[in-house]
Write an enzyme that holds these catalytic residues in place. Structure first.
Site, PDB file in Angstrom:
ATOM      1  N   SER A  45     164.487  55.467  11.842  1.00  0.00           N
ATOM      2  CA  SER A  45     163.909  56.402  10.878  1.00  0.00           C
ATOM      3  C   SER A  45     162.830  57.290  11.472  1.00  0.00           C
ATOM      4  O   SER A  45     162.484  58.320  10.884  1.00  0.00           O
ATOM      5  CB  SER A  45     163.330  55.638   9.675  1.00  0.00           C
ATOM      6  OG  SER A  45     162.360  54.699  10.087  1.00  0.00           O
ATOM      7  N   ASP A 345     153.674  57.013   4.577  1.00  0.00           N
ATOM      8  CA  ASP A 345     154.102  56.088   3.527  1.00  0.00           C
ATOM      9  C   ASP A 345     153.852  54.620   3.855  1.00  0.00           C
ATOM     10  O   ASP A 345     154.452  53.740   3.251  1.00  0.00           O
ATOM     11  CB  ASP A 345     155.587  56.301   3.229  1.00  0.00           C
ATOM     12  CG  ASP A 345     156.473  56.059   4.451  1.00  0.00           C
ATOM     13  OD1 ASP A 345     155.948  55.638   5.502  1.00  0.00           O
ATOM     14  OD2 ASP A 345     157.689  56.314   4.365  1.00  0.00           O
ATOM     15  N   HIS A 348     155.866  55.198   8.126  1.00  0.00           N
ATOM     16  CA  HIS A 348     156.176  56.379   8.923  1.00  0.00           C
ATOM     17  C   HIS A 348     154.975  57.312   9.021  1.00  0.00           C
ATOM     18  O   HIS A 348     154.114  57.327   8.143  1.00  0.00           O
ATOM     19  CB  HIS A 348     157.369  57.121   8.311  1.00  0.00           C
ATOM     20  CG  HIS A 348     158.570  56.251   8.109  1.00  0.00           C
ATOM     21  ND1 HIS A 348     158.856  55.670   6.877  1.00  0.00           N
ATOM     22  CD2 HIS A 348     159.521  55.823   8.966  1.00  0.00           C
ATOM     23  CE1 HIS A 348     159.956  54.940   6.996  1.00  0.00           C
ATOM     24  NE2 HIS A 348     160.373  55.010   8.256  1.00  0.00           N
TER      25      HIS A 348
END
Length: 382
Positions: A45, A345, A348
């Site tokens: 991610s 968040d 990340h």
């Protein structure tokens, strides 16, 4: 012919014989930048530009709000490091291989998928072995299609949106993966078991690189793993606080394993250089850049590095993009100034943090070999 010009000509000859990307002459007559026609990225991610959103679950607002103005499939308020790599190389942002709508693969493709690890099991079915298999199929099918299509075709698929077959050997192949191998291990085993699993993880990484090399890949840009123990949610969920926290508040045992992973990854990259002499490898110390930012957050204009902008934690986890009401108060709304936060968040990084990190790693100051990404096609022995 003077010695400088002769040296440059010899470098060009070596590059041509190795099948590496073309080099661009600088204004002063020296070699300056590589002319990479494409980027092929593999990861999780930290560099996913839409794969997990296309394949499994949509990445919702407010992700993407800062730069794109809408969700872009990225777990971030804006751009990721891979986006800044594309900008630095003057290429378009990478489309996710798994995204079927409006994609253009002329200048590369992104196989990174949120939650991915190098080896299974993990948080995602798209581990590195699957990503490599996807690349092999992508290369085979797009090459066949490219050779069949006419440049004058009036209906999709258009030849102009496909990679040129000759560009696969001239592209740069980037990796940002391994963090989830550690995270999944921390969650399901012990710190020591994760440490012992590192050689097997990196054996799979080496096999992936060899597969790409056998398909013509020659330039590899490899990010090491960041300080996983500094991610806000990892600090929140660490049950052994405060004894396990380092001087800046990160979970020390987790970071020590990440550092060991990076030490062994660097050794593997050096071995791959010896085994694949026609390839060029750049090992990039992303860990140091991220840890430096977190250590100096206030001086760099950021708030507390362990505060995050999107999502909440009030005795339970509220994911970014979701809301919950606790005692009549609504939690989960994003902060007003994401650019003041290092963490977007809790897991990340924000666009502002990604930009700060990109500026430190793309110039080559934290790389081995110490070259900028624009010069990453130079042979390690030259």
């Amino acid at each position: 012919m003077d010695s400088v010009r002769l040296t440059c000509v010899l470098v060009l000859l070596v590059v041509a014989l190795m099948g590496l990307p073309a080099l661009v002459w600088g204004d002063g007559g020296g070699l300056q930048r590589c002319d990479f026609p494409a980027i092929y990225n593999f990861g999780d991610s930290n560099s996913d530009t839409g794969a997990i959103s296309a394949a499994l679950s949509e990445v919702h607002i407010p992700n993407g709000e800062t730069f794109f103005g809408h969700p872009s499939g990225r777990f971030c308020d804006g751009r990721l490091i891979i986006d800044f790599i594309a900008e630095e190389l003057k290429l378009q942002y990478l489309n996710a291989y798994l995204d079927s709508l409006g994609t253009n693969f002329r200048h590369g493709a992104n196989f990174a998928t949120g939650g991915s690890s190098i080896i299974p099991p993990g948080y995602s079915p798209f581990h590195l072995g699957i990503q490599i298999s996807q690349f092999l199929q992508f290369k085979s099918r797009t090459t066949a299609l490219y050779n069949q299509l006419s440049s004058n075709r009036k209906t999709p698929p258009f030849k102009s949106s496909l990679p040129r077959p000759k560009d696969f050997s001239k592209a740069i192949y980037t990796f940002d993966i391994g963090q989830n191998d550690l995270a999944y291990g921390f969650q399901h085993t012990t710190i020591e078991q994760v440490r012992l699993s590192i050689p097997n993880i990196l054996t799979q990484f080496s096999q992936a690189v060899n597969q790409l090399y056998n398909e013509g890949a020659r330039v590899f840009w490899v990010h090491n793993s960041g300080p996983i123990g500094c991610l806000p949610y990892n600090i929140i969920y660490d049950k052994s606080k405060p004894d396990n926290l380092d001087q800046i508040g990160c979970v020390k045992p987790q970071n020590e394993v990440a550092q060991e992973f990076n030490r062994q990854l660097k050794d593997r990259v050096f071995k791959l250089r010896a085994q694949l002499p026609n390839a060029v490898f750049t090992y990039v110390d992303v860990y140091s850049a991220k840890y430096a930012l977190i250590s100096n957050a206030k001086n760099e204009g950021f708030v507390d590095p362990f505060e995050f902008c999107c999502g909440s934690f009030y005795g339970y986890h509220i994911d970014c993009g979701k809301k919950a009401t606790v005692n009549g108060t609504i939690y989960g709304n994003p902060c007003h100034n994401p650019s003041n936060h290092i963490s977007w968040d809790g897991i990340h990084y924000s666009e502002a943090a990604n930009l700060w990190i990109a500026k430190r790693i793309l110039n080559g100051s934290l790389s081995d070999t110490p070259v900028s990404i624009g010069e990453a096609c130079y042979h390690n022995n030259l």
